[in-house]
Each structure stands twice: as structure tokens, then as C-alpha cells.
Design a protein around this motif. Structure first.
Motif, PDB file in Angstrom:
ATOM      1  N   THR A 118       1.105  -1.272   0.211  1.00 38.41           N
ATOM      2  CA  THR A 118      -0.315  -0.281   0.357  1.00 38.41           C
ATOM      3  C   THR A 118       0.978   1.085  -0.099  1.00 38.41           C
ATOM      4  O   THR A 118       0.579   2.555  -0.966  1.00 38.41           O
ATOM      5  CB  THR A 118      -1.381   0.330   1.115  1.00 38.41           C
ATOM      6  N   GLY A 119       1.906   1.082   1.133  1.00 37.97           N
ATOM      7  CA  GLY A 119       3.542   1.874   1.038  1.00 37.97           C
ATOM      8  C   GLY A 119       3.614   2.856  -0.227  1.00 37.97           C
ATOM      9  O   GLY A 119       3.298   4.088  -0.682  1.00 37.97           O
ATOM     10  N   GLN A 120       3.382   1.659  -1.229  1.00 38.90           N
ATOM     11  CA  GLN A 120       4.384   1.692  -2.691  1.00 38.90           C
ATOM     12  C   GLN A 120       3.626   2.638  -3.066  1.00 38.90           C
ATOM     13  O   GLN A 120       4.122   2.898  -4.266  1.00 38.90           O
ATOM     14  CB  GLN A 120       5.061   0.950  -2.670  1.00 38.90           C
ATOM     15  N   VAL A 121       2.019   1.924  -3.274  1.00 34.13           N
ATOM     16  CA  VAL A 121       1.190   2.445  -4.528  1.00 34.13           C
ATOM     17  C   VAL A 121       0.720   3.505  -4.152  1.00 34.13           C
ATOM     18  O   VAL A 121       0.693   4.443  -5.051  1.00 34.13           O
ATOM     19  CB  VAL A 121       0.542   1.871  -4.634  1.00 34.13           C
ATOM     20  N   TYR A 122       1.635   4.342  -3.718  1.00 34.43           N
ATOM     21  CA  TYR A 122       1.022   6.129  -3.098  1.00 34.43           C
ATOM     22  C   TYR A 122       1.938   6.675  -2.511  1.00 34.43           C
ATOM     23  O   TYR A 122       2.218   7.867  -2.499  1.00 34.43           O
ATOM     24  CB  TYR A 122       0.245   5.862  -1.609  1.00 34.43           C
ATOM     25  N   ASN A 123       3.266   5.843  -2.926  1.00 34.46           N
ATOM     26  CA  ASN A 123       4.945   7.226  -2.760  1.00 34.46           C
ATOM     27  C   ASN A 123       4.425   8.650  -4.081  1.00 34.46           C
ATOM     28  O   ASN A 123       4.258   8.338  -4.692  1.00 34.46           O
ATOM     29  CB  ASN A 123       5.770   6.022  -3.888  1.00 34.46           C
ATOM     30  N   PRO A 126       0.056  13.168  -3.274  1.00 39.05           N
ATOM     31  CA  PRO A 126      -0.610  14.557  -2.240  1.00 39.05           C
ATOM     32  C   PRO A 126      -1.136  13.493  -0.938  1.00 39.05           C
ATOM     33  O   PRO A 126      -2.121  12.878  -1.007  1.00 39.05           O
ATOM     34  CB  PRO A 126      -1.595  14.674  -3.171  1.00 39.05           C
ATOM     35  N   LEU A 127      -0.601  13.914   0.020  1.00 41.19           N
ATOM     36  CA  LEU A 127      -1.599  13.434   1.540  1.00 41.19           C
ATOM     37  C   LEU A 127      -1.033  12.096   1.892  1.00 41.19           C
ATOM     38  O   LEU A 127      -1.114  11.475   2.989  1.00 41.19           O
ATOM     39  CB  LEU A 127      -3.072  13.311   1.734  1.00 41.19           C
ATOM     40  N   ALA A 128       0.090  11.729   1.547  1.00 43.35           N
ATOM     41  CA  ALA A 128       0.394   9.942   1.403  1.00 43.35           C
ATOM     42  C   ALA A 128       1.434   9.443   3.207  1.00 43.35           C
ATOM     43  O   ALA A 128       1.396   9.213   3.498  1.00 43.35           O
ATOM     44  CB  ALA A 128       0.564   9.906   0.512  1.00 43.35           C
ATOM     45  N   GLN A 179      -8.859   4.851   3.038  1.00 44.14           N
ATOM     46  CA  GLN A 179      -8.134   5.213   1.907  1.00 44.14           C
ATOM     47  C   GLN A 179      -8.368   3.674   1.059  1.00 44.14           C
ATOM     48  O   GLN A 179      -8.084   2.175   2.191  1.00 44.14           O
ATOM     49  CB  GLN A 179      -6.766   5.045   2.355  1.00 44.14           C
ATOM     50  N   LEU A 180      -8.198   3.377  -0.055  1.00 45.32           N
ATOM     51  CA  LEU A 180      -7.975   2.197  -0.524  1.00 45.32           C
ATOM     52  C   LEU A 180      -6.479   1.332  -0.019  1.00 45.32           C
ATOM     53  O   LEU A 180      -5.550   1.862  -0.632  1.00 45.32           O
ATOM     54  CB  LEU A 180      -7.792   2.366  -2.459  1.00 45.32           C
ATOM     55  N   ARG A 181      -6.438   0.191   0.290  1.00 46.55           N
ATOM     56  CA  ARG A 181      -6.165  -0.447   1.150  1.00 46.55           C
ATOM     57  C   ARG A 181      -5.919  -2.340   0.590  1.00 46.55           C
ATOM     58  O   ARG A 181      -6.640  -2.424   0.534  1.00 46.55           O
ATOM     59  CB  ARG A 181      -5.363  -0.607   1.999  1.00 46.55           C
ATOM     60  N   LYS A 257      -3.498  -6.150  -8.865  1.00 49.14           N
ATOM     61  CA  LYS A 257      -3.481  -4.970  -9.220  1.00 49.14           C
ATOM     62  C   LYS A 257      -4.492  -3.714  -8.543  1.00 49.14           C
ATOM     63  O   LYS A 257      -5.467  -3.929  -8.462  1.00 49.14           O
ATOM     64  CB  LYS A 257      -3.799  -5.387 -10.841  1.00 49.14           C
ATOM     65  N   TRP A 258      -4.122  -2.870  -7.946  1.00 48.08           N
ATOM     66  CA  TRP A 258      -4.921  -2.012  -7.764  1.00 48.08           C
ATOM     67  C   TRP A 258      -5.379  -1.623  -8.641  1.00 48.08           C
ATOM     68  O   TRP A 258      -7.281  -0.989  -8.504  1.00 48.08           O
ATOM     69  CB  TRP A 258      -4.483  -0.319  -6.579  1.00 48.08           C
TER      70      TRP A 258
END
Length: 289
Positions: A118-123, A126-128, A179-181, A257-258
Motif C-alpha cells: 500500500t505504501g509503495q502504491v501511494y509513494n 499528495p497526502l501520502a 484509503q484504498l488499501r 492490481k489496485w
């Protein structure tokens, strides 16, 4: 091992431990093994069911207790804080079982076999880098602005109660964000809105708001929906009276895949079988690169 901004100390926090502090025999398990994930490696202890065990108020009987291990207040150096934490555990009846270096081949293999976290996807989005609370506040402010733009003839005023976010004319508007997680347990991407105090028989005669707006924080941007107060609503057991309902919507099980999962989730929200309505999409772009 994380830095606690409020208490200004490094902390290790274990949640939902259903153990009885006064008698290990009363617990639902025989042994409790805890793993401290730290920059120095993973430290495994057999816990004594006493050290750092903390009740969680009225939720303890349902959710269990928490276990806290603290470093010194004001000590910003994680190595020094970790030394103190380990000394506390070693001085108690807890037993140190193992230390696993982060350079171990097995850990490297496990990390290599995993998909994007999840963290890598939002790297770099904004707001991550904000906490959940801070991100939620920003998203509520965004949704309030969207609501104002969609209703230019209505006055938007601050709420006079914690039960809703703002007033649009005489309409009490509540905003919740999620959050999409990726959920490791169910192996799927999820959106999970919680603490929504809807009408519930024997608990609440009615909701204390008129409209519920949902902000879906995703790697593609923020999707804003007006919820119909029924779609994907679930109770939370006996905690429903305290915490309210949840709205949980998930992508296909096993779909890593998100993008595909998000498409499936949006299709569910947009389906004619429910009364939800998409109000806006605020797209993102990477802050770097």
C-alpha cells in the motif's frame, strides 16, 4: 517500532491481545509470542502476559488489551530507545527467543516475492506522508469545498455538533474518508469507512445527520460520493452502539492490481442497484519525477 509524535518517544504497540493480566490460565491461548520489527532486525520474545499490558476501556472485553513498550520520553535516537526497550523486556519475565537480521536470505526472498505494498502504491502522491487523522481532516476540507461548489446558492456553515461535519442550509452533512488499501488477510484491495453512527434498532432512533458524503482516497485521486445510507453498510457487533456502523467495499479476492480492484469497487458504487451518486473526482499527479 514507530515514533509517537504525541508522547515524543519511540514505541512498540501490539493491538487486540485477548489476555487476562491477573491469570494467564484465563487467556484463550497458552503462549504469546511477540515480534518487534525494528531497524536493527526482528526481535522475538515469549511474552509473560503482564509486561506493558494495558486495558482499552469498555472495549477491552471485546477487542482485547494492548501491549506497549516505550523508549525514554524525548529520546529521538532510535538505537538508544531500542536498547532501553530491550532492557525492559529482558528485565521482565518475558523470554528473548530470537533475533533475525534484516539481511537474512529468507526475509529477502519473502520481500522479493511480495507485490506492491500500500505504501509503495501511494509513494510521492499528495497526502501520502500524513497520518490518518491529518489526511482525514484534509479530505473533509476538500469534500466541503466540493459540496460548496455543487451548491453555490446554499450557505455552508460550521457544524455546532460533532455528529456531522457542516451545515448546507438546513442539511446536516457528514463526511467520512477511507484509503484504498491491500488487506493481507482477505487478499484483496478494500475501502473501509468506519464509525458511522446510522440509525440502529434499539441503539439510535435515527442518524444525527441528513447526508453522508464519502471521500475515497486512491492512487488515482479522490472520488467523492453521496452515500444512500444503505449500500454495503455493516454492523460492528456489540461495538455498533459505541463506534457505529461500517461501510466496506472490496475488489475481487486475489486481484493484486489496485487499478483493476478500484475499477471493480467503482462499478459497485455506480451500479443502479443502489442509491449512491458520484459527485466529483479530484485526480492526482506524482509530486516527483
Amino acid at each position: 517500532m514507530i515514533w509517537n509524535k504525541t508522547n515524543r518517544r519511540w514505541t512498540v504497540h501490539f493491538h487486540n491481545v485477548k489476555a487476562k493480566e491477573d491469570a494467564a490460565a484465563g487467556s484463550e491461548f497458552d503462549e504469546l509470542l511477540i515480534a518487534l520489527y525494528t531497524p536493527r532486525g526482528i526481535f522475538v520474545f515469549r511474552h509473560d502476559l503482564r509486561q506493558g499490558l494495558t486495558a482499552t476501556g469498555v472495549c477491552t472485553a471485546i477487542m482485547g488489551s494492548d501491549i506497549f513498550v516505550y523508549g525514554p520520553c524525548g529520546e529521538t535516537s532510535w538505537p538508544a530507545a531500542l536498547d532501553v526497550m530491550l532492557q525492559k523486556l529482558d528485565a521482565s519475565a518475558c523470554q528473548h527467543l530470537a533475533h533475525i537480521s534484516l539481511n537474512e536470505c529468507l526475509l529477502a526472498e519473502l520481500a522479493g516475492a511480495s507485490h506492491q505494498t500500500t505504501g509503495q502504491v501511494y509513494n510521492d502522491l499528495p497526502l501520502a506522508d500524513l497520518s490518518s487523522k491529518a489526511r482525514g481532516d484534509r479530505l473533509q476540507a476538500l469534500v466541503r469545498e466540493v459540496d460548496s461548489m455543487l451548491h453555490p446558492d446554499s450557505a455552508i456553515e460550521d457544524a455546532d455538533s460533532d455528529a456531522f461535519g457542516w451545515l448546507r442550509g438546513h442539511c446536516k452533512v457528514k463526511c467520512k474518508s477511507a484509503q484504498l488499501r491491500w488487506c493481507k488477510v482477505s487478499r484483496r484491495w478494500k475501502m473501509y469507512f468506519q464509525n458511522i453512527k446510522l440509525q440502529a434498532f434499539g441503539i439510535r432512533e435515527s442518524a444525527k445527520f441528513d447526508q453522508l458524503l464519502l471521500a475515497m482516497y486512491t492512487p488515482r485521486g479522490v472520488y467523492v460520493y453521496r452515500h444512500d445510507l444503505e449500500f454495503a453498510v455493516s454492523t460492528f457487533g456489540v461495538l455498533t452502539a459505541i463506534r457505529g456502523h461500517t461501510v466496506q467495499i472490496a475488489g475481487p479476492r486475489g486481484e493484486r492490481k489496485w487499478q483493476a480492484a478500484l475499477k471493480a469497487i467503482l462499478n459497485k458504487f455506480d451500479a443502479e442497484s443502489n442509491g449512491c451518486k458520484r459527485l466529483a473526482v479530484v485526480p492526482f499527479r506524482r509530486l516527483k519525477g
